[in-house]
Enzyme design. Structure first.
Site, PDB file in Angstrom:
ATOM      1  N   ARG A  32       0.673  -1.111  -0.078  1.00 17.24           N
ATOM      2  CA  ARG A  32      -0.099   0.077   0.146  1.00 17.24           C
ATOM      3  C   ARG A  32       0.824   1.359   0.025  1.00 17.24           C
ATOM      4  O   ARG A  32       1.766   1.250   0.668  1.00 17.24           O
ATOM      5  CB  ARG A  32      -0.884  -0.161   1.123  1.00 17.24           C
ATOM      6  CG  ARG A  32      -1.763   1.219   1.416  1.00 17.24           C
ATOM      7  CD  ARG A  32      -2.657   1.060   2.651  1.00 17.24           C
ATOM      8  NE  ARG A  32      -3.470  -0.120   2.714  1.00 17.24           N
ATOM      9  CZ  ARG A  32      -4.058  -0.654   3.665  1.00 17.24           C
ATOM     10  NH1 ARG A  32      -3.511  -0.178   5.081  1.00 17.24           N
ATOM     11  NH2 ARG A  32      -4.749  -1.877   3.774  1.00 17.24           N
ATOM     12  N   ARG A  57      -1.642   7.001   9.809  1.00 16.91           N
ATOM     13  CA  ARG A  57      -1.563   6.379   8.179  1.00 16.91           C
ATOM     14  C   ARG A  57      -1.878   7.423   7.042  1.00 16.91           C
ATOM     15  O   ARG A  57      -1.663   8.778   7.500  1.00 16.91           O
ATOM     16  CB  ARG A  57      -2.748   5.341   8.196  1.00 16.91           C
ATOM     17  CG  ARG A  57      -2.338   4.052   9.080  1.00 16.91           C
ATOM     18  CD  ARG A  57      -3.061   2.925   8.804  1.00 16.91           C
ATOM     19  NE  ARG A  57      -2.688   1.823   9.519  1.00 16.91           N
ATOM     20  CZ  ARG A  57      -3.312   0.730   9.679  1.00 16.91           C
ATOM     21  NH1 ARG A  57      -4.244   0.419   8.750  1.00 16.91           N
ATOM     22  NH2 ARG A  57      -2.945  -0.432  10.217  1.00 16.91           N
ATOM     23  N   LYS A  81      -3.581   1.476  15.130  1.00 14.84           N
ATOM     24  CA  LYS A  81      -3.475   2.442  14.039  1.00 14.84           C
ATOM     25  C   LYS A  81      -4.387   3.629  14.239  1.00 14.84           C
ATOM     26  O   LYS A  81      -5.076   3.926  15.035  1.00 14.84           O
ATOM     27  CB  LYS A  81      -4.432   1.734  12.727  1.00 14.84           C
ATOM     28  CG  LYS A  81      -5.668   1.465  13.001  1.00 14.84           C
ATOM     29  CD  LYS A  81      -6.206   0.509  11.695  1.00 14.84           C
ATOM     30  CE  LYS A  81      -7.673   0.202  11.826  1.00 14.84           C
ATOM     31  NZ  LYS A  81      -8.040  -0.929  11.008  1.00 14.84           N
ATOM     32  N   LYS A  84      -5.788   7.192  12.019  1.00 13.98           N
ATOM     33  CA  LYS A  84      -6.389   7.670  11.031  1.00 13.98           C
ATOM     34  C   LYS A  84      -6.499   9.086  11.057  1.00 13.98           C
ATOM     35  O   LYS A  84      -7.445   9.574  11.805  1.00 13.98           O
ATOM     36  CB  LYS A  84      -7.472   7.034  10.315  1.00 13.98           C
ATOM     37  CG  LYS A  84      -6.978   5.485  10.179  1.00 13.98           C
ATOM     38  CD  LYS A  84      -8.354   4.745   9.634  1.00 13.98           C
ATOM     39  CE  LYS A  84      -7.724   3.202   9.414  1.00 13.98           C
ATOM     40  NZ  LYS A  84      -9.068   2.527   8.685  1.00 13.98           N
ATOM     41  N   CYS A  89     -14.964  -3.388   0.213  1.00 15.62           N
ATOM     42  CA  CYS A  89     -13.453  -3.832   0.760  1.00 15.62           C
ATOM     43  C   CYS A  89     -13.411  -4.594  -0.210  1.00 15.62           C
ATOM     44  O   CYS A  89     -13.965  -5.616  -0.929  1.00 15.62           O
ATOM     45  CB  CYS A  89     -13.417  -4.060   2.233  1.00 15.62           C
ATOM     46  SG  CYS A  89     -14.325  -5.582   2.743  1.00 15.62           S
ATOM     47  N   CYS A 122      -8.015 -11.162   1.983  1.00 14.10           N
ATOM     48  CA  CYS A 122      -7.844 -10.425   3.246  1.00 14.10           C
ATOM     49  C   CYS A 122      -8.029 -11.469   4.160  1.00 14.10           C
ATOM     50  O   CYS A 122      -8.874 -12.209   4.212  1.00 14.10           O
ATOM     51  CB  CYS A 122      -8.911  -9.301   3.258  1.00 14.10           C
ATOM     52  SG  CYS A 122      -9.038  -8.554   4.952  1.00 14.10           S
ATOM     53  N   CYS A 160     -16.181  -8.351   6.693  1.00 12.70           N
ATOM     54  CA  CYS A 160     -16.257  -8.622   8.135  1.00 12.70           C
ATOM     55  C   CYS A 160     -16.448  -7.083   8.820  1.00 12.70           C
ATOM     56  O   CYS A 160     -16.609  -5.930   8.149  1.00 12.70           O
ATOM     57  CB  CYS A 160     -14.661  -8.831   8.574  1.00 12.70           C
ATOM     58  SG  CYS A 160     -13.493  -7.663   8.710  1.00 12.70           S
ATOM     59  N   CYS A 168     -13.574  -1.305   6.754  1.00 14.29           N
ATOM     60  CA  CYS A 168     -12.756  -0.533   5.620  1.00 14.29           C
ATOM     61  C   CYS A 168     -13.492   0.388   4.808  1.00 14.29           C
ATOM     62  O   CYS A 168     -12.929   1.285   4.469  1.00 14.29           O
ATOM     63  CB  CYS A 168     -11.972  -1.490   5.139  1.00 14.29           C
ATOM     64  SG  CYS A 168     -10.641  -2.150   6.276  1.00 14.29           S
TER      65      CYS A 168
END
Length: 588
Positions: free
Chosen positions: A78, A147, A230, A232, A454, A460, A499, A503
């Site tokens: 990414r 990120r 993470k 964001k 996603c 994934c 899931c 995302c």
């Protein structure tokens, strides 16, 4: 206020791996040189900070296990591109690498980056080195750090707020980036490569120490164990919310005066989409209003917010480690007070904002920039840039970029913009797109243009069921349903994930479909089209074949009972989930 204060409690395994990594080197550096197809779990955790996830093909996993073979491993890589801005040479490099080392596709993500899929371990270093030599980066695109910083993509030259959003997205990305030298040591052996100059404001802001904001050592903002989870960040302009600013750990909203001069930024904190089925203590949350920051203070405040999460976030339970749970636990008043302690001064009050306006096409089609040039938004279903027998999108974008050397911008909804187009180039670009079967905005139903999914299966590792491969067929069934019910003028926002991690931001969709078991989805309804209200659970488990019949009942009810011009999400919110559940039987 130490970054290792969490050592007083039992830390998760990932925390220990980070601390032992020697600032993101070990055991990645050693394993990269080994002639194997995959990395160990410890190296995989470190690899994320370098912008790469290790994956395997789950379509073939069981068969390979039965045949006594190892999994079909590959890497997903990414990029980190603040504001989604991609120079032409970097795009052409990514396009080439997708064919040379990847699976032949590029994927535009919901965080305005590109992903390369299918890269083998033996080709990872060559792939990353090629990106770095084009002044690109993957550092901090994944991992427990800040990120990719999002921003509105419209390149309006006559609307200064958009320019400020892009400018400060780049500044914040540089300011909050990890400083370890491991990235360049590993991927280009420490050799000199072209690096964009650091903004003077960022250099000044990096000198800010505050009260425990910066630490001693190679990572003055992150320390040796980085963040608990993470982080964001997004920046937007007043009135526009294409970035879903309330879904972010840290959100900034540009405020300008009537002449277009920068007044400062409203700051919100503590948003996040991720949750876990069956664990009620995990939930999607909207960011809360923190403060107003003048331009001269915004960098200090943002660093302080990150430092508060670094020092006080949960390091024992990763499912409770996001900033949103710290804000929920403390409350916004205490969180504001602690940020003030780190900054060393009182924060200013959040300023009034105009209501966000839904953007019905996310700048698709042709638009004037305000400087005599144009930009063109191209719809990319679920962000997958590829060639097919009927539509050669990947080839078309490459040929346009080669011919006209145009920058691209990746949108928050997985589409792309070609920008800085001369008037004389428009017809040629249209011809290239048409000759390769690329549909115009007008040829794609709005319901399809608005939808997001996603990647989910087969790559994934967290996916419970399908998403990217399932949504195209489903969304067209829903579009036909709108036509049948004569509701084609009332499209709504549909987002699907494989899931509950969210995302594609399904909890901010008017219809959110969240994978719960194979071929089954949790159905969420009632988010605001403006992105400032969360959806709620309507049904816990619906088979994919029952989604259209379920939506038929809901849309018939909506058609009978809606107010004039009322959006589907607003209707569901107004009447309430219990009312809808009473009207429509549960579907299994």
């Amino acid at each position: 206020m130490s970054s290792v204060a969490a050592s007083e409690v039992k830390r998760s395994k990932v925390e220990q791996i980070k601390e032992q990594s020697h600032f993101l080197r070990d055991p990645l550096l050693e394993e990269l040189a080994e002639d194997t197809t995959h990395f160990s779990e410890a190296a995989v955790q470190v690899l994320k900070f370098h912008g790469t996830y290790q994956q395997d093909d789950r379509d073939t996993r069981q068969q390979r296990r039965q045949e006594g073979r190892e999994r079909d491993y590959s890497m997903m890589l990414r990029t980190r591109i603040p504001g989604g801005h991609v120079p032409p040479q970097l795009y052409l490099t990514l396009d080439r690498l997708a064919d040379q080392y990847g699976n032949g596709t590029l994927r535009a993500t919901t965080r305005q980056t590109f992903q390369l899929h299918g890269i083998l371990k033996k080709n990872l270093k060559a792939t990353l080195a090629s990106i770095l030599h084009q002044m690109g980066s993957t550092l901090a695109a994944c991992g427990d750090v800040n990120r990719n910083v999002m921003a509105p993509v419209a390149p309006y030259k006559n609307r200064p707020a958009y320019r400020y959003a892009q400018e400060y997205a780049r500044k914040l990305a540089d300011l909050l980036a990890p400083k370890t030298s491991a990235y360049y040591e590993i991927w280009v052996d420490g050799e000199p490569i072209p690096i964009p100059p650091v903004d003077e404001d960022v250099l000044v802001a990096q000198e800010f120490v505050g009260h425990g904001v910066r630490l001693e050592g190679p990572e003055p903002l992150y320390g040796p164990v980085y963040l608990p989870r993470k982080f964001k960040t997004a920046i937007t302009v007043a009135g526009e919310n294409t970035v879903d600013v309330y879904s972010q750990d840290l959100g900034l909203i540009v405020l300008t005066d009537r002449k277009g001069s920068l007044k400062g930024f409203n700051i919100v904190v503590g948003g996040g989409m991720g949750r876990t089925h069956g664990k009620e203590e995990t939930e999607p949350l909207l960011a809360q209003k923190l403060c107003f920051a003048p331009p001269e203070s915004v960098h200090q405040i943002c660093q302080a917010i990150l430092a508060v999460q670094r020092d006080h976030g949960n390091r024992s339970d990763r499912k409770q480690a996001r900033l949103k749970y710290l804000v929920r636990k403390w409350g916004i008043r205490k969180f504001r007070r602690v940020v003030e302690e780190y900054v060393g001064e009182k924060l200013q009050r959040f300023r009034p904002l105009p209501k966000f306006v839904p953007n019905s096409d996310d700048y698709l089609g042709w638009h004037e920039q305000g400087d005599g040039r144009w930009f063109l938004g191209i719809s990319i279903e679920n962000g997958r840039i590829q060639d097919s027998p009927t539509r050669q999108l990947k080839t078309a974008l490459r040929r346009i970029t080669e011919a006209f050397s145009l920058p691209l911008r990746v949108t928050p909804t997985q589409d792309v913009l070609l920008i800085d187009i001369e008037d004389r180039q428009r017809d040629l670009i249209n011809q290239i797109l048409k000759s390769h079967g690329v549909l115009s905005k007008e040829e794609i139903p709005q319901l399809v243009r608005l939808a997001m999914a996603c990647p989910a299966l087969p790559t994934c590792g967290l996916a419970i069921t399908e998403s990217e491969r399932a949504l195209p067929g489903l969304i067209r069934q829903l579009d036909r349903l709108l036509q049948e019910l004569e509701l084609q003028d009332s499209p709504f926002l549909v987002r699907m994930t494989g899931c509950p991690n969210g995302c594609a931001r399904p909890y901010l969709a008017e219809l959110g479909l969240v994978g719960s078991t194979p071929e089954h989805y949790q159905v969420w309804l009632g988010a605001s089209p403006e992105g400032d209200r969360l959806a709620q659970v309507f049904q816990e488990r619906v088979h994919i074949d029952q989604i259209v019949p379920l939506m038929r009942s809901l849309l018939q009810l909506y058609k009978r009972e809606r107010y004039p011009q009322e959006a589907f999400g607003d209707y569901c919110h107004r009447v309430g989930i219990p009312y809808l559940q009473a009207q429509i039987p549960q579907t299994v």
